[in-house]
Design a protein around this motif. Structure first.
Motif, mmCIF file in Angstrom:
data_model
loop_
_atom_site.group_PDB
_atom_site.id
_atom_site.type_symbol
_atom_site.label_atom_id
_atom_site.label_comp_id
_atom_site.label_asym_id
_atom_site.label_seq_id
_atom_site.Cartn_x
_atom_site.Cartn_y
_atom_site.Cartn_z
ATOM 1 N N LEU A 108 57.556 46.785 30.733
ATOM 2 C CA LEU A 108 56.655 45.680 31.084
ATOM 3 C C LEU A 108 57.429 44.371 31.263
ATOM 4 C CD1 LEU A 108 53.505 46.198 28.816
ATOM 5 C CD2 LEU A 108 53.575 46.192 31.303
ATOM 6 N N ILE A 109 58.340 44.098 30.354
ATOM 7 C CA ILE A 109 59.156 42.888 30.465
ATOM 8 C C ILE A 109 59.917 42.889 31.787
ATOM 9 C CG2 ILE A 109 61.144 41.654 29.488
ATOM 10 C CD1 ILE A 109 60.111 42.649 26.692
ATOM 11 N N ARG A 110 60.534 44.007 32.120
ATOM 12 C CA ARG A 110 61.276 44.130 33.385
ATOM 13 C C ARG A 110 60.349 43.893 34.577
ATOM 14 N NH1 ARG A 110 63.100 49.069 32.900
ATOM 15 N NH2 ARG A 110 64.969 48.377 31.833
ATOM 16 N N HIS A 111 59.177 44.515 34.534
ATOM 17 C CA HIS A 111 58.211 44.366 35.633
ATOM 18 C C HIS A 111 57.816 42.898 35.819
ATOM 19 C CE1 HIS A 111 54.691 44.820 38.158
ATOM 20 N NE2 HIS A 111 53.980 44.186 37.230
ATOM 21 N N TYR A 112 57.437 42.232 34.727
ATOM 22 C CA TYR A 112 56.989 40.843 34.839
ATOM 23 C C TYR A 112 58.132 39.898 35.198
ATOM 24 C CZ TYR A 112 52.434 42.251 33.039
ATOM 25 O OH TYR A 112 51.206 42.838 32.873
ATOM 26 N N LEU A 113 59.333 40.170 34.708
ATOM 27 C CA LEU A 113 60.483 39.338 35.091
ATOM 28 C C LEU A 113 60.777 39.466 36.579
ATOM 29 C CD1 LEU A 113 62.904 39.894 32.075
ATOM 30 C CD2 LEU A 113 61.757 37.758 32.692
ATOM 31 N N ASN A 114 60.640 40.664 37.111
ATOM 32 C CA ASN A 114 60.885 40.885 38.537
ATOM 33 C C ASN A 114 59.741 40.391 39.415
ATOM 34 O OD1 ASN A 114 63.455 42.038 38.341
ATOM 35 N ND2 ASN A 114 62.598 44.041 37.876
ATOM 36 N N THR A 115 58.550 40.281 38.845
ATOM 37 C CA THR A 115 57.374 39.890 39.615
ATOM 38 C C THR A 115 57.164 38.381 39.637
ATOM 39 O OG1 THR A 115 56.322 41.985 39.042
ATOM 40 C CG2 THR A 115 54.884 40.256 39.879
ATOM 41 N N TYR A 116 57.395 37.721 38.532
ATOM 42 C CA TYR A 116 57.085 36.293 38.394
ATOM 43 C C TYR A 116 58.327 35.490 38.017
ATOM 44 C CZ TYR A 116 52.306 38.092 37.919
ATOM 45 O OH TYR A 116 51.115 38.731 38.114
ATOM 46 N N THR A 117 58.776 34.635 38.919
ATOM 47 C CA THR A 117 59.896 33.751 38.574
ATOM 48 C C THR A 117 59.486 32.794 37.458
ATOM 49 O OG1 THR A 117 59.291 32.211 40.333
ATOM 50 C CG2 THR A 117 60.978 33.853 40.843
ATOM 51 N N SER A 118 58.211 32.457 37.401
ATOM 52 C CA SER A 118 57.726 31.559 36.346
ATOM 53 C C SER A 118 57.846 32.224 34.974
ATOM 54 C CB SER A 118 56.279 31.148 36.608
ATOM 55 O OG SER A 118 55.462 32.286 36.792
ATOM 56 N N PHE A 119 57.661 33.540 34.892
ATOM 57 C CA PHE A 119 57.846 34.246 33.620
ATOM 58 C C PHE A 119 59.333 34.283 33.259
ATOM 59 C CE2 PHE A 119 58.384 38.292 31.176
ATOM 60 C CZ PHE A 119 57.791 37.845 30.012
ATOM 61 N N ALA A 120 60.188 34.495 34.251
ATOM 62 C CA ALA A 120 61.636 34.484 34.004
ATOM 63 C C ALA A 120 62.067 33.105 33.505
ATOM 64 C CB ALA A 120 62.395 34.863 35.267
ATOM 65 N N ASP A 121 61.504 32.047 34.078
ATOM 66 C CA ASP A 121 61.811 30.694 33.610
ATOM 67 C C ASP A 121 61.369 30.508 32.164
ATOM 68 O OD1 ASP A 121 62.859 30.035 36.079
ATOM 69 O OD2 ASP A 121 61.053 28.996 36.767
ATOM 70 N N TYR A 122 60.188 31.010 31.843
ATOM 71 C CA TYR A 122 59.687 30.925 30.467
ATOM 72 C C TYR A 122 60.642 31.633 29.509
ATOM 73 C CZ TYR A 122 57.006 32.181 26.332
ATOM 74 O OH TYR A 122 56.619 32.380 25.028
ATOM 75 N N VAL A 123 61.056 32.838 29.852
ATOM 76 C CA VAL A 123 61.942 33.627 28.992
ATOM 77 C C VAL A 123 63.279 32.906 28.807
ATOM 78 C CG1 VAL A 123 63.259 35.788 28.857
ATOM 79 C CG2 VAL A 123 60.839 35.832 29.475
ATOM 80 N N ARG A 124 63.823 32.352 29.880
ATOM 81 C CA ARG A 124 65.080 31.605 29.759
ATOM 82 C C ARG A 124 64.907 30.403 28.840
ATOM 83 N NH1 ARG A 124 65.181 31.938 35.471
ATOM 84 N NH2 ARG A 124 66.414 33.721 36.120
ATOM 85 N N CYS A 125 63.798 29.689 28.987
ATOM 86 C CA CYS A 125 63.560 28.507 28.157
ATOM 87 C C CYS A 125 63.479 28.867 26.672
ATOM 88 C CB CYS A 125 62.271 27.808 28.590
ATOM 89 S SG CYS A 125 62.436 26.922 30.144
ATOM 90 N N VAL A 126 62.875 29.984 26.368
ATOM 91 C CA VAL A 126 62.711 30.383 24.965
ATOM 92 C C VAL A 126 64.010 30.925 24.374
ATOM 93 C CG1 VAL A 126 61.542 32.011 23.405
ATOM 94 C CG2 VAL A 126 60.242 30.830 25.169
ATOM 95 N N PHE A 127 64.736 31.758 25.130
ATOM 96 C CA PHE A 127 65.858 32.502 24.552
ATOM 97 C C PHE A 127 67.251 32.011 24.938
ATOM 98 C CE2 PHE A 127 62.483 35.872 24.566
ATOM 99 C CZ PHE A 127 62.314 35.898 23.198
ATOM 100 N N ASP A 128 67.403 31.292 26.024
ATOM 101 C CA ASP A 128 68.727 30.859 26.458
ATOM 102 C C ASP A 128 69.129 29.598 25.706
ATOM 103 O OD1 ASP A 128 71.067 30.105 27.767
ATOM 104 O OD2 ASP A 128 70.293 30.632 29.744
ATOM 105 N N GLU A 129 70.189 29.685 24.938
ATOM 106 C CA GLU A 129 70.654 28.556 24.135
ATOM 107 C C GLU A 129 71.147 27.393 25.000
ATOM 108 O OE1 GLU A 129 70.199 28.203 20.897
ATOM 109 O OE2 GLU A 129 69.201 30.153 20.936
#
Length: 149
Positions: free
Chosen positions: A34-55
């Motif tokens: 699911l994470i892979r699917h949503y990351l590939n589908t929504y750039t906004s979700f990828a941005d969210y994930v980077r904001c939370v986890f990327d130091e």
């Protein structure tokens, strides 16, 4: 469920709906899928994930919770998918470095007031580098897309 329909596309899930789908999945392998699917589908979700986890992503916003009035759930004027472009005003090293701090906070509050109330709460947590989603971890994100973080 609040969703947005785009011309020629199926319904687009809001950020809170994506996180709820990931949280509700019980099998770790399915969570990664699911994470892979949503990351590939929504750039906004990828941005969210980077904001939370990327130091490397550092916000130039106050640590305290901003004062905002959540949008009415039945009549949300915008979505995280549209508003995520404003991240450049909040992240160190981008446009945020050249924006007056009061103006930056005002833009953030405006964004929070224009998205779904559940998404607004998620975005406040995002700035604090937290996610309410059970199962969304650095390990699973790296498993889903190793090059993202």
């Amino acid at each position: 469920m609040i969703t947005e329909t785009q011309q020629g596309r199926s319904k687009r899930f809001e950020l809170y709906e994506i996180l709820e789908a990931i949280s509700s999945e019980t099998k770790p392998a399915k969570k990664v899928e699911l994470i892979r699917h949503y990351l590939n589908t929504y750039t906004s979700f990828a941005d969210y994930v980077r904001c939370v986890f990327d130091e490397k992503v550092q916000f130039l916003l106050p640590d305290s919770r901003p004062p905002f009035t959540p949008a009415v759930e039945e009549n949300v004027p915008s979505s995280w998918h549209k508003q995520n472009m404003k991240l450049t005003y909040f992240v160190k090293g981008l446009k945020a470095d050249h924006v007056n701090p009061m103006r930056r906070e005002s833009i953030f509050i405006g964004m929070l007031e224009s998205v779904h109330p559940k998404d607004a709460e998620i975005l406040v947590d995002m700035v604090a580098k937290k996610t309410p989603c059970k199962g969304l971890t650095v390990k699973r994100v790296k498993e889903a897309i190793p090059t993202l973080l």
